[in-house]
Design a protein around this motif. Structure first.
Motif, short mmCIF file in Angstrom:
data_model
loop_
_atom_site.label_atom_id
_atom_site.label_comp_id
_atom_site.label_asym_id
_atom_site.label_seq_id
_atom_site.Cartn_x
_atom_site.Cartn_y
_atom_site.Cartn_z
N SER A 48 0.85 -1.19 0.00
CA SER A 48 0.00 0.00 0.00
C SER A 48 0.88 1.24 0.00
CB SER A 48 -0.93 0.02 1.21
OG SER A 48 -0.21 0.19 2.41
N GLU B 58 -3.92 3.53 -1.48
CA GLU B 58 -4.13 2.50 -2.50
C GLU B 58 -3.42 1.22 -2.10
OE1 GLU B 58 -2.42 3.21 -6.42
OE2 GLU B 58 -0.78 4.33 -5.52
N THR B 59 -3.98 0.09 -2.53
CA THR B 59 -3.44 -1.21 -2.14
C THR B 59 -3.76 -2.27 -3.17
OG1 THR B 59 -3.44 -2.89 -0.37
CG2 THR B 59 -5.52 -1.74 -0.77
N GLU C 44 -5.53 -4.67 3.73
CA GLU C 44 -5.11 -3.35 4.19
C GLU C 44 -6.10 -2.79 5.20
OE1 GLU C 44 -2.66 0.19 4.35
OE2 GLU C 44 -2.36 -1.96 4.06
N VAL D 84 -9.64 3.38 1.73
CA VAL D 84 -8.73 2.33 1.26
C VAL D 84 -9.27 1.92 -0.10
CG1 VAL D 84 -7.78 0.04 1.66
CG2 VAL D 84 -8.17 1.60 3.60
N GLN E 215 -5.50 -0.34 -6.25
CA GLN E 215 -4.32 0.28 -6.86
C GLN E 215 -4.76 1.23 -7.97
OE1 GLN E 215 -1.33 -2.56 -7.96
NE2 GLN E 215 -0.20 -1.10 -9.20
#
Length: 127
Positions: free
Chosen positions: A5, A73-74, A80, A111, A114
């Motif tokens: 992340s 972003e993750t 996350e 959250v 990506q």
């Protein structure tokens, strides 16, 4: 399973009828051209142009008071969100494809999946 992340987006929540004036102001204030006045085609998101190694700057039309929030972003939203809950955050709502969360300090943040390929610099790896 490990996941990654990083800080993704600075979101300017704008309680306005039309984002055009806000986008033009922030474009001039920050020296960033307007990339889109209608990012998703619904009139709710405008984006300023930023370099690949900078956070995205997004204006979002909202019904609550104007404020700024962060997006993280993750590559694994659930992992996350769970990691952040273990640190003391709490889930507020799942919206479309992201979690709205609240930090122990009372700040809201999201959250999100990506946003850029590749992830780029400043990436965190969590085990």
């Amino acid at each position: 399973m490990p996941h990654h992340s990083r800080l993704s987006t600075l979101v300017l929540d704008c309680r306005v009828d039309d984002l055009r004036e806000g986008a033009e102001f922030w474009s001039k204030a920050l020296g960033k051209p307007v990339a889109s006045l209608d990012q998703d085609g619904d009139g709710r998101y405008a984006e300023l142009e930023t370099a690949a190694d900078e956070p995205v700057i997004l204006l979002q039309k909202v019904g609550h008071d104007s404020r700024v929030h962060l997006d993280i972003e993750t590559d694994d939203i659930e992992a996350e969100a769970a990691r952040l809950e273990a640190l003391g955050a709490r889930k507020i709502a799942f919206v479309k494809r992201w979690w709205v969360m609240e930090a122990p300090t009372g700040h809201r943040f999201c959250v999100v999946r990506q946003q850029r390929e590749p992830f780029g610099p400043h990436l965190n790896r969590w085990e």
